[in-house]
Enzyme design. Structure first.
Site, PDB file in Angstrom:
ATOM      1  N   GLU A   1       0.849  -1.207   0.000  1.00 43.31           N
ATOM      2  CA  GLU A   1       0.000   0.000   0.000  1.00 43.31           C
ATOM      3  C   GLU A   1       0.884   1.258   0.000  1.00 43.31           C
ATOM      4  OE1 GLU A   1      -3.286  -0.247  -0.317  1.00 43.31           O
ATOM      5  OE2 GLU A   1      -3.664  -2.308   0.330  1.00 43.31           O
TER       6      GLU A   1
HETATM    7  C1  LIG Z   1       3.178  -9.859  -0.115  1.00 40.89           C
HETATM    8  C2  LIG Z   1       2.945  -8.749  -1.076  1.00 40.89           C
HETATM    9  C3  LIG Z   1       1.682  -8.536  -1.582  1.00 40.89           C
HETATM   10  C4  LIG Z   1       1.472  -7.526  -2.524  1.00 40.89           C
HETATM   11  N1  LIG Z   1       0.226  -7.376  -3.079  1.00 40.89           N
HETATM   12  C5  LIG Z   1       0.090  -6.550  -4.154  1.00 40.89           C
HETATM   13  C6  LIG Z   1      -1.124  -6.547  -4.900  1.00 40.89           C
HETATM   14  O1  LIG Z   1      -2.096  -7.236  -4.582  1.00 40.89           O
HETATM   15  N2  LIG Z   1      -1.193  -5.752  -6.000  1.00 40.89           N
HETATM   16  C7  LIG Z   1      -0.158  -4.962  -6.395  1.00 40.89           C
HETATM   17  O2  LIG Z   1      -0.288  -4.283  -7.391  1.00 40.89           O
HETATM   18  N3  LIG Z   1       1.004  -4.916  -5.686  1.00 40.89           N
HETATM   19  C8  LIG Z   1       1.151  -5.719  -4.596  1.00 40.89           C
HETATM   20  N4  LIG Z   1       2.329  -5.730  -3.896  1.00 40.89           N
HETATM   21  C9  LIG Z   1       3.429  -4.863  -4.326  1.00 40.89           C
HETATM   22  C10 LIG Z   1       3.741  -3.762  -3.340  1.00 40.89           C
HETATM   23  O3  LIG Z   1       2.757  -2.778  -3.371  1.00 40.89           O
HETATM   24  C11 LIG Z   1       5.151  -3.250  -3.678  1.00 40.89           C
HETATM   25  O4  LIG Z   1       6.052  -4.268  -3.269  1.00 40.89           O
HETATM   26  C12 LIG Z   1       5.464  -1.937  -3.021  1.00 40.89           C
HETATM   27  O5  LIG Z   1       4.706  -0.897  -3.568  1.00 40.89           O
HETATM   28  C13 LIG Z   1       6.951  -1.572  -3.150  1.00 40.89           C
HETATM   29  O6  LIG Z   1       7.404  -1.694  -4.462  1.00 40.89           O
HETATM   30  P1  LIG Z   1       8.735  -2.532  -4.761  1.00 40.89           P
HETATM   31  O7  LIG Z   1       8.585  -3.855  -4.092  1.00 40.89           O
HETATM   32  O8  LIG Z   1       8.974  -2.526  -6.203  1.00 40.89           O
HETATM   33  O9  LIG Z   1       9.856  -1.751  -4.009  1.00 40.89           O
HETATM   34  P2  LIG Z   1      10.712  -0.531  -4.588  1.00 40.89           P
HETATM   35  O10 LIG Z   1       9.813   0.485  -5.172  1.00 40.89           O
HETATM   36  O11 LIG Z   1      11.809  -1.078  -5.424  1.00 40.89           O
HETATM   37  O12 LIG Z   1      11.317   0.045  -3.253  1.00 40.89           O
HETATM   38  C14 LIG Z   1      12.505  -0.473  -2.634  1.00 40.89           C
HETATM   39  C15 LIG Z   1      12.926   0.485  -1.531  1.00 40.89           C
HETATM   40  O13 LIG Z   1      13.235   1.764  -2.107  1.00 40.89           O
HETATM   41  C16 LIG Z   1      12.428   2.777  -1.548  1.00 40.89           C
HETATM   42  N5  LIG Z   1      12.091   3.739  -2.600  1.00 40.89           N
HETATM   43  C17 LIG Z   1      11.511   3.513  -3.791  1.00 40.89           C
HETATM   44  N6  LIG Z   1      11.352   4.657  -4.460  1.00 40.89           N
HETATM   45  C18 LIG Z   1      11.828   5.639  -3.679  1.00 40.89           C
HETATM   46  C19 LIG Z   1      11.941   7.049  -3.803  1.00 40.89           C
HETATM   47  N7  LIG Z   1      11.472   7.705  -4.853  1.00 40.89           N
HETATM   48  N8  LIG Z   1      12.494   7.723  -2.787  1.00 40.89           N
HETATM   49  C20 LIG Z   1      12.934   7.103  -1.683  1.00 40.89           C
HETATM   50  N9  LIG Z   1      12.852   5.780  -1.506  1.00 40.89           N
HETATM   51  C21 LIG Z   1      12.305   5.054  -2.488  1.00 40.89           C
HETATM   52  C22 LIG Z   1      11.211   2.069  -0.969  1.00 40.89           C
HETATM   53  O14 LIG Z   1      10.608   2.798   0.079  1.00 40.89           O
HETATM   54  C23 LIG Z   1      11.819   0.764  -0.503  1.00 40.89           C
HETATM   55  O15 LIG Z   1      12.380   0.930   0.767  1.00 40.89           O
HETATM   56  C24 LIG Z   1       2.540  -6.696  -2.915  1.00 40.89           C
HETATM   57  C25 LIG Z   1       3.819  -6.897  -2.371  1.00 40.89           C
HETATM   58  C26 LIG Z   1       4.036  -7.920  -1.487  1.00 40.89           C
HETATM   59  C27 LIG Z   1       5.425  -8.137  -0.966  1.00 40.89           C
END
Ligand SMILES: Cc1cc2nc3c(=O)[nH]c(=O)nc-3n(C[C@H](O)[C@H](O)[C@H](O)COP(=O)(O)OP(=O)(O)OC[C@H]3O[C@@H](n4cnc5c(N)ncnc54)[C@H](O)[C@@H]3O)c2cc1C
Length: 591
Positions: free
Chosen positions: A401
């Protein structure tokens, strides 16, 4: 007095009588909560191991049973098979189901981000076709935004949609990742870009459509019973009538649905925290060491009191905000807007608060559960005892979220944007604070009365936020967006201020209803929370100011900050002992 607007808490006082407090649930709301609680006690809690082993068909069956009881249709209008209860009531069901580990995640993915895009953005045909089936649980839903290379930067997805030559279908190609309920869902809301559009569009994709396939279940740290898969779209043929809302408006849908998802996640964290407190206090009353129950020891009482205070504070803020959202919805409906649109607008108005609650709620749950593990000692580390699952399951809440980093930054961004649009006179108030710094402090005689000091402290916390935010906006201007450390500091100051005020307002109202004598422990919570918040606010403010102000200016601003974060001493040991004593006596979360 006008209803408070989103973000306005920073520049306006709230009358305690105007806030909703959970002690005011009506009979119908209590009955709905009890139905959910009975379901959790009978169907979910006894089956947590079976759920986590991903027993074939169990999670869809549980969702269907929840649907038969009406639990999936709380927010859905009657014409589509639901009950259309107020937002605050839907938050209550989120709280109760939120304690259900993997089931909670499946439940909220279905009833929240899975169903709501169609409910709030679908046309009449789409709603007629899908919503009744989703309300009963006959069909299960999921939400497909994230991709392998597009997470926090959600609008950068590569999934493409092109119109077929005969104009009857969109052909979708791409890969979605981390899709909750993906393994068994019947309906997927898929976000994809049409041709070379800059922004996403949204599509309703049925599992039976040609060209959709699923990856294996992800192996996860926690919420092991929640289905999480990749969804592959390989020339997936989606009928044109399944475009949701308008072309290139999908990102707007995604963001608005996430606003709802964020406050709901705080609700789920509240439910999880309360259950953990029950378990913690039960265990500490049963476990004897050195000839006495460990709940007799100050070190354990400290933990129990902190668990209870933070949870109670979260609850205060979450339901305060939920009612604010309901009031905004009602006002918009009175102006002629239909319920769905009014709800989206209402939640959008409080999007900054929803982001703050997401951050605070997920961090409270992690704190409460971490201390739960500690209270259980070695058994906290045992896979045979409940803390193991709670510990692993809670961690995801700080990630999905919108990660807590993204939500912290969004909080400040959204409040500043309101100021720039002229919706919040933040700069005017920040200027007044800056002027106050240059003047000699006025020494007014202390007014007698419960909470006078605490209210003054909270008013000063607001000044501290305005001082730092105003100074950052002035000194860093457009550069501020790139100074993330400063944004995080300001966000943490705002969060502590919002939660402190919500807690104080709730207890003030409660004292009015029940009298001071029966609210002793809650009054202790207010004093304790403010005492701790003052230090946190001071530290965050100092870290921020030291990173962009220098010389005499810095000295002046730090002096002002110190003045605004100054609170009277509190005997925190006694306050915590009192809060814990009531818990220990009740042997459950009793606040
Ligand atoms: C168990 C699980 C269920 C999920 N369910 C769903 C679902 O039903 N539908 C769906 O669409 N998604 C789902 N997700 C995805 C989830 O919303 C994302 O994992 C989340 O938004 C983070 O994206 P990412 O994993 O690509 O991390 P990244 O965006 O790669 O982030 C990695 C780190 O970098 C930081 N970061 C990223 N961008 C910035 C920035 N601009 N400035 C500073 N810090 C930054 C983040 O805070 C984090 O600490 C799910 C994820 C999991 C693990």
């Amino acid at each position: 007095m006008d209803a408070i607007k989103g973000g306005e808490f920073l520049i306006r006082e709230t009358d305690a009588q105007s806030v909703f407090i959970p002690e005011e649930w009506n009979e119908e709301q209590k009955m709905i909560a009890q139905t959910c609680q009975d379901f959790m006690d009978q169907e979910v809690f006894p089956n947590l191991d079976r759920i986590d082993s991903m027993e074939e068909g169990l999670m869809p069956e549980l969702l269907q049973k929840a649907g038969e009881l009406g639990m999936l249709g709380i927010s859905i209008p009657e014409e589509y098979g639901g009950f259309e209860k107020r937002f605050v009531t839907s938050m209550l069901t989120t709280e109760v189901t939120g304690a259900g580990h993997s089931f909670a995640v499946a439940f909220s993915a279905h009833a929240g981000i899975g169903t709501l895009p169609i409910l709030y953005y679908g046309n009449e045909d789409q709603k007629q076709k899908y919503i009744p089936k989703l309300a009963t649980g006959e069909w299960k839903a999921s939400y497909c935004l994230t991709e392998p290379s597009s997470g926090s930067d959600a609008n950068s997805g590569k999934t493409k949609a092109t119109l077929s030559e005969d104009g009857k279908h969109y052909i979708l190609n791409g890969q979605k990742m981390w899709i909750t309920n993906g393994g068994f869902a019947d309906v997927y809301t898929v976000f994809a870009k049409i041709d070379d559009d800059e922004d996403l569009s949204a599509f309703i994709v049925e599992r039976g459509y040609e060209g959709i396939s699923l990856g294996a279940e992800e192996k996860k740290m926690g919420i092991k019973g929640s289905s999480t898969v990749q969804v592959f779209l390989n020339n997936c043929k989606v009928p044109v009538e399944n475009l949701l809302y308008e072309r290139a408006k999908g990102f707007k849908i995604a963001l608005n649905i996430l606003n709802i998802g964020r406050i709901k996640l705080a609700g789920a964290c509240l439910g999880g925290s309360k259950r953990t407190i029950d378990l913690s206090v039960n265990y500490s009353n049963e476990r004897n060491q050195f000839g006495r129950p460990i709940s007799k020891y100050g070190a354990i009482r400290h933990k129990l009191a902190e668990q209870a205070m933070r949870t109670y504070a979260l609850e205060s803020a979450m339901y305060r905000c939920s009612q604010n959202i309901d009031d905004a919805i009602l006002a918009l409906e009175e102006g002629g807007m239909d319920h769905g649109q009014a709800l989206l607008k209402g939640v959008e108005q409080f999007a900054a608060e929803a982001a703050m609650l997401k951050v605070y709620g997920s961090e409270v749950a992690d704190y409460v559960i971490d201390e739960g593990v500690q209270i259980y000692g070695g058994m906290g580390f045992s896979a045979e005892a409940p803390m193991d699952r709670a510990y692993r399951d809670a961690r995801i809440n700080r990630i999905f979220e919108g990660t807590n980093e993204i939500n912290r930054m969004l909080t400040v961004d959204m409040i500043l944007k309101k100021a720039l649009r002229g919706e919040l006179d933040l700069m005017g108030h920040a200027q007044k604070v800056a002027d106050e710094l240059m003047s000699i402090p006025e020494f007014s005689a202390e007014e007698e009365g419960l909470f006078n000091k605490e209210k003054k402290a909270i008013a000063n916390f607001k000044k501290a936020v305005l001082l730092v935010a105003g100074s950052a906006a002035q000194k860093l201007a457009m550069q501020l967006a790139k100074e993330q450390e400063v944004l995080m500091n300001i966000s943490d100051m705002a969060i502590m201020t919002y939660i402190a005020e919500s807690l104080q307002l709730r207890v003030e109202k409660l004292v009015g209803l029940r009298g001071e004598e029966s609210c002793r422990e809650q009054i202790d919570m207010v004093r304790l929370f403010i005492y701790d918040a003052a230090d946190a606010i001071h530290k965050h403010g100092k870290d921020a100011l030291c990173s962009f102000v220098e010389g005499d200016d810095l000295r002046l601003q730090l002096m002002g900050l110190k003045r605004f974060a100054k609170v009277d001493p509190v005997n925190v040991k006694e306050a915590r002992r009192n809060i814990a004593a009531r818990l220990i006596e009740a042997n459950s979360y009793c606040y």
